[in-house]
Design an enzyme around this catalytic site. Structure first.
Site, mmCIF file in Angstrom:
data_model
loop_
_atom_site.group_PDB
_atom_site.id
_atom_site.type_symbol
_atom_site.label_atom_id
_atom_site.label_comp_id
_atom_site.label_asym_id
_atom_site.label_seq_id
_atom_site.Cartn_x
_atom_site.Cartn_y
_atom_site.Cartn_z
ATOM 1 N N TYR A 1 0.811 -1.213 0.000
ATOM 2 C CA TYR A 1 0.000 0.000 0.000
ATOM 3 C C TYR A 1 0.849 1.269 0.000
ATOM 4 O O TYR A 1 2.046 1.237 0.227
ATOM 5 C CB TYR A 1 -1.064 0.000 1.081
ATOM 6 C CG TYR A 1 -0.697 -0.079 2.545
ATOM 7 C CD1 TYR A 1 0.529 0.316 3.056
ATOM 8 C CD2 TYR A 1 -1.654 -0.550 3.449
ATOM 9 C CE1 TYR A 1 0.796 0.255 4.419
ATOM 10 C CE2 TYR A 1 -1.394 -0.614 4.814
ATOM 11 C CZ TYR A 1 -0.172 -0.201 5.288
ATOM 12 O OH TYR A 1 0.080 -0.265 6.633
ATOM 13 N N GLU A 2 0.198 2.387 -0.294
ATOM 14 C CA GLU A 2 0.849 3.693 -0.505
ATOM 15 C C GLU A 2 1.870 3.659 -1.641
ATOM 16 O O GLU A 2 2.892 4.328 -1.593
ATOM 17 C CB GLU A 2 1.509 4.201 0.787
ATOM 18 C CG GLU A 2 0.565 4.417 1.931
ATOM 19 C CD GLU A 2 -0.625 5.295 1.557
ATOM 20 O OE1 GLU A 2 -0.477 6.151 0.672
ATOM 21 O OE2 GLU A 2 -1.694 5.116 2.163
ATOM 22 N N GLY A 3 1.580 2.874 -2.652
ATOM 23 C CA GLY A 3 2.482 2.717 -3.790
ATOM 24 C C GLY A 3 3.359 1.508 -3.558
ATOM 25 O O GLY A 3 4.175 1.484 -2.631
#
Length: 569
Positions: free
Chosen positions: A428-430
């Protein structure tokens, strides 16, 4: 063994390794000197040890659940949130004008990591609010700031970010959520969002969602996306929560880990929202939040790794098995391979923590001085801090299971929870692959200038260290030269070749950075355990960089030689 906050490690890193004195030497952060930093870290450490750490197993064994449309949180989480909020830990770096402390991001990053080690599922909630505060501070109207920021800072309300949709994951531009102007300055938001961490809870009076959606005249792709603030309850004129908005939690995801953190599917049916930033400027505003969160997620990896390490160390120093160099009475910690794992875990955590704090220092220096070189340094280090911090957390957590042996595979020991919980941080978050592509793409658009400036500093420090640690200094200097040569080669390649070698390049860069920080620690504390740990890291882990950089030079050659049919078993 109960969790112990590594306050002394943070104090050492701030004083001797990452240059926190430069931050406290600015006018903006002059009051946050080393003594104040130590006091803050000590107080936060106590809260993590005494209040959050006991909640770690609760979240795993008694997960959040959806009951009559409301998320019911794990036992003790409401009290944990109250302690975080009342301690002021949510708004540490938020503006004082809205009730925050205005402290450096370096201190917020340190506290967030300790909270992640104590209870990662609960720590996600304040991290989401912090990211929202960052986006509102830089992009929202004064009216929205005055209405929402004090409530978010106090913990009365909580925040989320809503990017992902079933058909739009990393390709955010493919989203289909819509926003229609209502003619009164508000917008009607419709669509479905997935993977929304802490999309609802039973301890905050309101939940405020930052939602990406497309206006009627929004062009396809990311350039047509706008950002909206959509609360669960519409605020009354006096700022208190009023009528329910037209949104709901459809379901909670059943996940591998982070069971205490509800991951929601959110449905918006003409929900009232306010524009944050300019029309069609949603990605710029959201990236402010995401960049804040990416550093925070790197800290989550380091924190979860710290918890796993302490858990494994306690087991290894108690478990007796077989004959060791110390005789039959020794514990498994005296076996060579277990000692190798424990030392590697500690060495990697130190390296990842130092990279994370160096990134935070760069952010603070950019904030305090506005100097473009600090802004470039922060941008360069952010994907490395996120990807390496989470990779290390995963590596350390899986080694923690291995140290436990068969008991690591048994859930009652708690060793597996650290691995299950931390695994998503690389996603997550890239994803970490996207972080690596960002490093070799966007962050190298300057021709490698920011990377070269950092390598100059590493080599200068290595030269200075030759007087006391000649062998270690030479190894770091040579590794940096190899990294420099590869960087110069890389910026001359097309994007396909860059992307093909992006992940090994980021890992190699992190290895060199980690060695640099370990060498700095050895210089600051010669002859002690930090010097011994530095020698272990530089002699045993740094050499990995050479093989990684060899992969980078292959580029995309041969990557597509196997067809998809060939890949089928």
């Amino acid at each position: 063994m109960p969790y112990r906050a590594p306050v002394s490690d943070y104090e050492f890193l701030l004083r001797h390794v990452v240059g926190y004195d430069r931050v406290s030497g600015t006018e903006r952060f002059a009051e946050a000197d080393a003594d104040v930093a130590s006091a803050i870290l000590t107080e936060a450490g106590k809260m993590c040890e005494e209040i959050m750490a006991p909640l770690q197993r609760n979240g795993d064994l008694t997960p959040a659940r959806l009951e009559n449309g409301v998320v019911r949180t794990s036992p003790g989480f409401a009290e944990g949130w109250k302690a975080i909020a009342e301690g002021g830990w949510i708004g540490m770096s938020a503006p004082e004008a809205y009730g925050g402390m205005g402290l450096p991001m370096t201190l917020t990053t340190s506290v967030n990591e300790m909270m992640s080690a104590a209870c990662l599922s609960l720590q996600l909630a304040p991290l989401m609010s912090q990211g929202q505060l960052e986006a509102l501070e830089h992009h929202a109207s004064d009216q929205l700031k005055e209405l929402f920021m004090p409530k978010l800072i106090s913990g009365e309300w909580s925040g989320t970010m809503n990017l992902t949709e079933p058909q739009a994951g990393s390709d955010v531009g493919a989203l289909s959520s819509k926003a229609e102007p209502k003619g009164d300055g508000t917008y009607a938001i419709s669509g479905q969002k997935i993977y929304i961490s802490w999309g609802d809870n039973d301890f905050a009076d309101n939940v405020c969602h930052l939602v990406l959606a497309r206006l009627p005249d929004g062009v396809p792709g990311t350039k047509g996306i706008s950002l909206f603030l959509v609360p669960k309850y519409l605020p009354r004129e006096d700022g208190t929560p009023g009528e329910a908005n037209s949104l709901k939690v459809v379901s909670l995801e059943h996940k591998m880990g982070l069971h205490g953190s509800p991951t929601c599917v959110m449905q918006y049916d003409g929900a009232t929202g306010w524009l944050v930033g300019a029309e069609h400027g949603g990605m710029a505003a959201m990236f402010t939040m995401m960049n804040n969160a990416r550093l925070g997620v790197g800290g989550q990896g380091v924190g979860a790794g710290e918890g796993a390490y302490q858990h494994a160390l306690a087991y290894a120093t108690e478990r007796k098995q077989g004959r060791t160099p110390k005789g039959d009475s020794g514990t498994i910690a005296d076996h060579a391979d277990v000692r190798r794992m424990l030392t590697a875990m500690k060495g990697d955590l130190f390296a990842a923590r130092a990279i994370m704090l160096a990134c935070a220092v760069a952010i603070d220096m950019s904030t305090a001085t506005g100097a473009p070189e600090w802004k470039a340094r922060a941008a360069l280090l952010t994907p490395i801090a996120k990807a390496f911090g989470t990779d290390v957390g995963i590596d350390v957590a899986q080694m923690g299971v291995q140290v436990h042996g068969g008991m690591g595979f048994i859930e009652e020991t708690g060793a597996a929870q650290y691995y299950r919980d931390v695994r998503v941080t690389a996603i997550y978050e890239g994803t970490n692959g996207i972080q690596a592509m960002d490093l070799v793409g966007r962050k190298m658009m300057d021709g490698g200038e920011a990377a070269g400036a950092l390598m100059d500093e590493i080599e200068a420090a290595a030269e200075a260290a030759r007087a006391t640690h000649p062998a270690l200094a030479e190894a770091v200097w040579q590794a940096t030269e190899t990294l420099r040569e590869t960087t110069e080669w890389l910026v001359g390649q097309d994007m396909q070749d860059r992307f093909a070698g992006a992940v090994p390049y980021l890992r190699a860069f992190a290895r060199v950075l980690g060695a640099h920080f370990h060498l700095s620690a050895a210089v600051a504390e010669p002859g002690g355990p930090r010097a011994a740990l530095a020698a272990f890291y530089i002699q045993r882990l740094l050499p990995e960089h050479a093989g990684l950089l060899t992969q980078v030079h292959v580029g995309a050659e041969g990557l597509y030689d196997l067809s998809l049919d060939d890949l089928v078993a």
